[in-house]
Design a protein around this motif. Structure first.
Motif, PDB file in Angstrom:
ATOM      1  N   UNK A   1      -6.694   8.002 -45.126  1.00 51.27           N
ATOM      2  CA  UNK A   1      -5.635   7.864 -46.125  1.00 51.27           C
ATOM      3  C   UNK A   1      -4.653   9.029 -46.229  1.00 51.27           C
ATOM      4  N   UNK A   2      -4.792   9.929 -44.989  1.00 54.61           N
ATOM      5  CA  UNK A   2      -3.876  11.214 -44.688  1.00 54.61           C
ATOM      6  C   UNK A   2      -2.375  10.721 -44.240  1.00 54.61           C
ATOM      7  N   UNK A   3      -2.536   9.307 -43.626  1.00 56.66           N
ATOM      8  CA  UNK A   3      -1.395   8.844 -43.059  1.00 56.66           C
ATOM      9  C   UNK A   3      -1.132   7.434 -43.502  1.00 56.66           C
ATOM     10  N   UNK A   4      -0.035   6.976 -44.222  1.00 54.53           N
ATOM     11  CA  UNK A   4       0.088   5.866 -44.788  1.00 54.53           C
ATOM     12  C   UNK A   4       1.152   5.045 -44.087  1.00 54.53           C
ATOM     13  N   UNK A   5       0.889   3.934 -43.488  1.00 50.86           N
ATOM     14  CA  UNK A   5       2.065   3.204 -42.864  1.00 50.86           C
ATOM     15  C   UNK A   5       2.679   2.210 -43.761  1.00 50.86           C
ATOM     16  N   UNK A   6       3.790   2.309 -43.908  1.00 52.58           N
ATOM     17  CA  UNK A   6       4.531   1.081 -45.039  1.00 52.58           C
ATOM     18  C   UNK A   6       5.612   0.369 -44.230  1.00 52.58           C
ATOM     19  N   UNK A   7       5.808  -0.724 -44.564  1.00 52.60           N
ATOM     20  CA  UNK A   7       7.088  -1.455 -43.766  1.00 52.60           C
ATOM     21  C   UNK A   7       8.065  -1.608 -44.922  1.00 52.60           C
ATOM     22  N   UNK A   8       9.164  -1.918 -44.521  1.00 56.29           N
ATOM     23  CA  UNK A   8      10.414  -2.138 -45.548  1.00 56.29           C
ATOM     24  C   UNK A   8      10.101  -3.260 -46.417  1.00 56.29           C
ATOM     25  N   UNK A   9       9.380  -4.239 -46.100  1.00 56.67           N
ATOM     26  CA  UNK A   9       9.083  -5.383 -46.990  1.00 56.67           C
ATOM     27  C   UNK A   9       8.196  -4.672 -48.169  1.00 56.67           C
ATOM     28  N   UNK A  10       7.292  -4.053 -47.661  1.00 58.21           N
ATOM     29  CA  UNK A  10       6.368  -3.395 -48.759  1.00 58.21           C
ATOM     30  C   UNK A  10       6.974  -2.480 -49.642  1.00 58.21           C
ATOM     31  N   UNK A  11       7.914  -1.691 -48.911  1.00 57.46           N
ATOM     32  CA  UNK A  11       8.813  -0.559 -49.830  1.00 57.46           C
ATOM     33  C   UNK A  11       9.685  -1.354 -50.970  1.00 57.46           C
ATOM     34  N   UNK A  12      10.169  -2.777 -50.476  1.00 54.65           N
ATOM     35  CA  UNK A  12      11.090  -3.454 -51.463  1.00 54.65           C
ATOM     36  C   UNK A  12      10.381  -3.965 -52.571  1.00 54.65           C
ATOM     37  N   UNK A  13       8.975  -4.453 -52.293  1.00 54.44           N
ATOM     38  CA  UNK A  13       8.312  -5.106 -53.256  1.00 54.44           C
ATOM     39  C   UNK A  13       7.745  -3.975 -54.051  1.00 54.44           C
ATOM     40  N   UNK A  14       7.550  -2.951 -53.575  1.00 53.69           N
ATOM     41  CA  UNK A  14       6.887  -1.751 -54.379  1.00 53.69           C
ATOM     42  C   UNK A  14       8.053  -1.480 -55.651  1.00 53.69           C
ATOM     43  N   UNK A  15       9.218  -1.157 -55.054  1.00 56.06           N
ATOM     44  CA  UNK A  15      10.311  -0.680 -55.769  1.00 56.06           C
ATOM     45  C   UNK A  15      10.661  -2.059 -56.679  1.00 56.06           C
TER      46      UNK A  15
END
Length: 178
Positions: A71-85
């Motif tokens: 968990x030192x590097x977390x990969x996140x895509x735009x759809x996950x960012x949108x859902x989190x926001x």
């Protein structure tokens, strides 16, 4: 306290208050730079020798996989960012580049369904949305909300929020802590 000691103390406090401002600018630059473990993979592309390039990729991808597991590097895509926001919509958070400076994904409204609604102690309606978030009416006319009705919560002016229940005119709301 002697005058010179006070001056020294004030100077130290002033210097410590100024230091974070400089550090803030450094953090801003770091938020756009890729993490070193990721940069290692990118650097492998520049190697001309195919065997050396493959060895570099194997080594750097293994380091990236290890960093992801730890968990030192977390990969996140735009759809996950949108859902989190969307899930954080209405919650007051500090202005930090939590999503790597990806500020082009902004949520200005959410659309949902009411799972329930009830009156608070002051008589104002509290709306419970399908995602579990709770919004309390702070002013406006009576809404008489019912479970199953559609609700749209929009970002209003000056940082406020407006909710439209079942297509009715909007009422001012605030998000309640979950």
């Amino acid at each position: 306290m002697a005058k010179t000691a006070r001056i020294a103390l004030y100077s130290l406090v002033f210097a410590s208050l100024c230091a974070p401002a400089g550090a803030k600018d450094k953090d801003k630059d770091l938020s756009t730079a890729p993490p070193p473990v990721y940069q290692g993979v990118l650097d492998c592309r520049t190697m001309a020798d195919p065997a050396a390039r493959l060895a570099c990729f194997d080594k750097s991808v293994a380091a990236m996989a290890d960093a992801t597991i730890k968990k030192d590097l977390v990969v996140i895509d735009r759809a996950t960012i949108r859902e989190t926001k969307r899930g954080l919509f209405g919650i007051s958070l500090p202005k930090i580049k939590i999503f790597g400076g990806n500020d082009d994904v902004e949520v200005n409204q959410i659309e949902s369904t009411l799972t329930s609604a009830y009156s608070s102690r002051d008589g104002m309606a509290v709306f419970v949305l399908a995602d579990g978030s709770r919004w309390k009416q702070t002013e406006g006319r009576d809404t008489f909300p019912k479970a199953g009705q559609k609700i749209v919560v929009k970002r209003g002016t000056l940082g406020g929020f407006m909710a439209n229940v079942n297509g009715q005119p909007g009422v001012r709301v605030i998000r309640l802590a979950d």
